[in-house]
Design a protein around this motif. Structure first.
Motif, PDB file in Angstrom:
ATOM      1  N   THR A  10       8.036   4.868  -4.212  1.00 36.17           N
ATOM      2  CA  THR A  10       7.479   3.642  -4.798  1.00 36.17           C
ATOM      3  C   THR A  10       7.148   2.616  -3.717  1.00 36.17           C
ATOM      4  N   ASP A  46       3.976   3.838  -2.060  1.00 32.34           N
ATOM      5  CA  ASP A  46       2.898   3.563  -3.008  1.00 32.34           C
ATOM      6  C   ASP A  46       2.503   2.088  -2.951  1.00 32.34           C
ATOM      7  N   HIS A  47       3.479   1.209  -2.981  1.00 32.53           N
ATOM      8  CA  HIS A  47       3.219  -0.238  -2.956  1.00 32.53           C
ATOM      9  C   HIS A  47       2.483  -0.628  -1.668  1.00 32.53           C
ATOM     10  N   ARG A  80      -1.134   0.776  -1.693  1.00 32.56           N
ATOM     11  CA  ARG A  80      -2.008   0.116  -2.669  1.00 32.56           C
ATOM     12  C   ARG A  80      -2.377  -1.300  -2.242  1.00 32.56           C
ATOM     13  N   TYR A 112      -0.937   6.204  -7.801  1.00 38.16           N
ATOM     14  CA  TYR A 112       0.394   6.741  -7.499  1.00 38.16           C
ATOM     15  C   TYR A 112       0.321   8.257  -7.353  1.00 38.16           C
ATOM     16  N   TYR A 134       1.658  10.502  -4.287  1.00 35.74           N
ATOM     17  CA  TYR A 134       2.628  11.574  -4.501  1.00 35.74           C
ATOM     18  C   TYR A 134       2.078  12.920  -4.023  1.00 35.74           C
TER      19      TYR A 134
END
Length: 150
Positions: free
Chosen positions: A44, A47-48, A51, A59, A63
């Motif tokens: 996460t 991902d953050h 992004r 996401y 992944y």
């Protein structure tokens, strides 16, 4: 900013040799994980970070890239109590190695693996297929923080 260390260059070469496109997103992910190479980083968090840089990235794309990098032994993943985490795999000549892993912050310390001969002595008639050794607990910083918070 792309790293110029030997293991980073090896990772890029591994991707090229496997005909994986070297995209800005993949390079950014590798940079981020390389700079945190002593930690298992939550997916996460990766991902953050990605992004923020690439607003249209999903996401699922993050992944899938982690999964692909793991298959190529560029990253390792582990499931923690709070979710999946990834770590840059920096020792391409020693894929089978051991770790101490902090269950709180994900910090990793490389360890020498126990002697396979010692293990074989304890189970002489067993056929060993592979060896995996990890020590889990809390790193010194998390222990200090835990004791300070009390």
């Amino acid at each position: 900013m792309t790293q110029t260390t030997e293991t980073y260059d090896e990772a890029i070469e591994l991707l090229k040799n496997d005909n994986v496109r070297i995209t800005k997103q993949r390079t950014s992910m590798l940079d981020y994980l390389f700079n945190k190479r002593d930690y298992y980083v939550p997916i996460t968090e990766i991902d953050h970070k990605l992004r923020q840089e690439f607003s249209r990235m999903s996401y699922e794309t993050v992944y899938r890239n982690v999964e692909m990098l793991e298959e190529l032994h560029v990253v390792e993943t582990r499931m923690f109590n709070n979710g999946l985490r990834a770590k840059y795999q920096c020792d391409f000549n020693n894929i089978n190695h051991s770790h101490f892993i902090c269950e709180n912050c994900g910090k990793v310390v490389e360890l020498d693996q126990p002697s396979i001969e010692d293990v074989k002595k304890k189970i002489p008639n067993f056929q060993i297929e592979k060896q995996h050794y990890e020590v889990m607990g809390l790193c010194d910083e998390c222990v200090k923080k835990l004791n300070t918070d009390k």
